[in-house]
Design an enzyme around this catalytic site. Sequence first.
Site, PDB file in Angstrom:
ATOM      1  N   TYR A  52       0.921  -1.190   0.116  1.00 52.74           N
ATOM      2  CA  TYR A  52       0.006   0.250   0.049  1.00 52.74           C
ATOM      3  C   TYR A  52       0.827   1.227  -0.005  1.00 52.74           C
ATOM      4  CZ  TYR A  52      -4.471  -2.232  -0.162  1.00 52.74           C
ATOM      5  OH  TYR A  52      -5.596  -2.818  -0.275  1.00 52.74           O
ATOM      6  N   ASN A  87     -12.412   2.728  -7.603  1.00 59.24           N
ATOM      7  CA  ASN A  87     -10.778   2.956  -7.598  1.00 59.24           C
ATOM      8  C   ASN A  87     -10.510   3.903  -6.312  1.00 59.24           C
ATOM      9  OD1 ASN A  87     -10.645   2.289 -10.187  1.00 59.24           O
ATOM     10  ND2 ASN A  87     -10.226   4.182 -10.849  1.00 59.24           N
ATOM     11  N   VAL A  88      -9.543   3.456  -5.520  1.00 61.14           N
ATOM     12  CA  VAL A  88      -9.115   3.991  -4.277  1.00 61.14           C
ATOM     13  C   VAL A  88      -7.963   5.080  -4.360  1.00 61.14           C
ATOM     14  CG1 VAL A  88      -9.836   1.744  -2.912  1.00 61.14           C
ATOM     15  CG2 VAL A  88      -7.415   2.145  -3.736  1.00 61.14           C
ATOM     16  N   HIS A 106     -14.947   1.718  -2.707  1.00 64.15           N
ATOM     17  CA  HIS A 106     -13.994   0.647  -2.252  1.00 64.15           C
ATOM     18  C   HIS A 106     -13.184   1.653  -1.209  1.00 64.15           C
ATOM     19  CE1 HIS A 106     -14.532  -2.663  -5.401  1.00 64.15           C
ATOM     20  NE2 HIS A 106     -15.569  -2.691  -4.481  1.00 64.15           N
ATOM     21  N   GLY A 201     -13.565   1.063 -17.675  1.00 68.01           N
ATOM     22  CA  GLY A 201     -12.270   0.454 -17.196  1.00 68.01           C
ATOM     23  C   GLY A 201     -12.646  -0.560 -16.001  1.00 68.01           C
TER      24      GLY A 201
HETATM   25  P1  OAD Z   1      -9.480  -4.898 -12.826  1.00 67.80           P
HETATM   26  O1  OAD Z   1      -7.963  -4.827 -12.764  1.00 67.80           O
HETATM   27  O2  OAD Z   1     -10.193  -6.029 -12.590  1.00 67.80           O
HETATM   28  O3  OAD Z   1     -10.098  -4.561 -14.289  1.00 67.80           O
HETATM   29  C1  OAD Z   1      -9.426  -3.307 -15.213  1.00 67.80           C
HETATM   30  C2  OAD Z   1     -10.472  -3.516 -16.255  1.00 67.80           C
HETATM   31  O4  OAD Z   1     -10.041  -2.023 -16.944  1.00 67.80           O
HETATM   32  C3  OAD Z   1     -10.081  -4.608 -17.149  1.00 67.80           C
HETATM   33  O5  OAD Z   1     -11.441  -5.000 -17.616  1.00 67.80           O
HETATM   34  C4  OAD Z   1      -9.444  -3.986 -18.349  1.00 67.80           C
HETATM   35  O6  OAD Z   1      -9.736  -4.604 -19.621  1.00 67.80           O
HETATM   36  C5  OAD Z   1      -9.769  -2.490 -18.193  1.00 67.80           C
HETATM   37  N1  OAD Z   1      -8.776  -1.524 -18.808  1.00 67.80           N
HETATM   38  C6  OAD Z   1      -7.321  -1.768 -19.041  1.00 67.80           C
HETATM   39  N2  OAD Z   1      -6.933  -0.632 -19.301  1.00 67.80           N
HETATM   40  C7  OAD Z   1      -7.987   0.253 -19.802  1.00 67.80           C
HETATM   41  C8  OAD Z   1      -7.907   1.517 -20.511  1.00 67.80           C
HETATM   42  N3  OAD Z   1      -6.704   1.816 -20.811  1.00 67.80           N
HETATM   43  N4  OAD Z   1      -9.214   1.895 -20.597  1.00 67.80           N
HETATM   44  C9  OAD Z   1     -10.231   1.273 -20.179  1.00 67.80           C
HETATM   45  N5  OAD Z   1     -10.222  -0.024 -19.636  1.00 67.80           N
HETATM   46  C10 OAD Z   1      -9.102  -0.360 -19.470  1.00 67.80           C
HETATM   47  O7  OAD Z   1     -10.088  -3.389 -12.057  1.00 67.80           O
HETATM   48  P2  OAD Z   1     -11.508  -3.369 -11.428  1.00 67.80           P
HETATM   49  O8  OAD Z   1     -12.697  -3.883 -12.323  1.00 67.80           O
HETATM   50  O9  OAD Z   1     -11.411  -1.890 -11.042  1.00 67.80           O
HETATM   51  O10 OAD Z   1     -11.496  -4.139  -5.260  1.00 67.80           O
HETATM   52  O11 OAD Z   1     -11.588  -4.324  -9.980  1.00 67.80           O
HETATM   53  C11 OAD Z   1     -12.623  -4.107  -9.289  1.00 67.80           C
HETATM   54  C12 OAD Z   1     -12.126  -4.351  -7.786  1.00 67.80           C
HETATM   55  O12 OAD Z   1     -11.157  -5.358  -7.686  1.00 67.80           O
HETATM   56  C13 OAD Z   1     -11.069  -3.263  -7.229  1.00 67.80           C
HETATM   57  O13 OAD Z   1     -11.653  -2.010  -7.027  1.00 67.80           O
HETATM   58  C14 OAD Z   1     -10.644  -3.866  -6.236  1.00 67.80           C
HETATM   59  C15 OAD Z   1     -10.292  -5.073  -7.003  1.00 67.80           C
HETATM   60  O14 OAD Z   1      -9.543  -6.189  -6.294  1.00 67.80           O
HETATM   61  C16 OAD Z   1     -11.006  -4.262  -4.058  1.00 67.80           C
HETATM   62  O15 OAD Z   1      -9.866  -4.266  -3.617  1.00 67.80           O
HETATM   63  C17 OAD Z   1     -12.312  -4.725  -3.071  1.00 67.80           C
END
Ligand code: OAD
Length: 258
Positions: A52, A87-88, A106, A201
């Site tokens: 972190y 996003n944090v 989150h 995203g």
């Molecule tokens: P992820 O890392 O799971 O997913 C990122 C997403 O962004 C994927 O679907 C990629 O295809 C997409 N992506 C990557 N680059 C991109 C770009 N330049 N433009 C648009 N999209 C892009 O992240 P989250 O879905 O945010 O939770 O994950 C959700 C949660 O899981 C997080 O908040 C966190 C994590 O574990 C906790 O910590 C509880």
Amino acid sequence: MRVLVLTGAGVSAESGIPTFRGKDGYWRNLDPTKLATPEAFARDPQLVWDWYRERRERIRNARPNAAHEAIARLARATDEFLLVTQNVDDLHARAGIPAERMVRIHGDIFVTRCSRCDFSYAGRGGSPEPPGACAVQPTYGRLRSIAATFEKDADLPRCPECHALARPGVVWFGEQLSRNELERVEDFLDGGACDVVIVAGTTATFGYIIDWALRASQDGAGLIEVNPEETPLSRFATRLVREPAAIALPRIVDELAN
Ligand code: OAD
């Protein structure tokens, strides 16, 4: 216009913040989805804090990108607007989205809170704003010494009130979402039909993200997905934009705001 925007790690990718599930997300060969857990913290709090602290440093040095700027522009151009971000980091806030138009479902990586009592401290991060509200309001002198303790690299931070281990003020896998933030999302969804829903995203792995996107768009609102890859929401989208958010969102916001 009434607009709901849901964002995830992909929106900050072009600011240099690794996504959770992308190949850059691994840290010291460890899977972030396994580090962001109460179990990892119980097993090795030092390791989790090291991760972190590095993320905090990276976010402090990052800048909002064109996707954050576009969403902030849409918020300014819209009467009724809510951003729900997973996003944090503080990049949406630094792009100018006011706190009352954003739910950080989150949590906030710059908050440090006690793992036992309700003490919390909001550090500054990269934000220009002064430290936010604390559950316990210390005097300024004490706040500085608490900040110094919490930010110190070598030690595990401890709660200045009860001396239990302090932890980052984020929601980990398997933990409850904040009731207050949940209510803010529900109030917005109950407040009327949306005209547009944008999901950008995120892998949309959490049921509540899918649920909110579908509920907000069920009365005919357009559901726009911005993601280079397919997600569980893709088949419900009325428009799929398979491009990076920093390229697609400025164009989409131009169309909507005109
Ligand atoms: P992820 O890392 O799971 O997913 C990122 C997403 O962004 C994927 O679907 C990629 O295809 C997409 N992506 C990557 N680059 C991109 C770009 N330049 N433009 C648009 N999209 C892009 O992240 P989250 O879905 O945010 O939770 O994950 C959700 C949660 O899981 C997080 O908040 C966190 C994590 O574990 C906790 O910590 C509880």
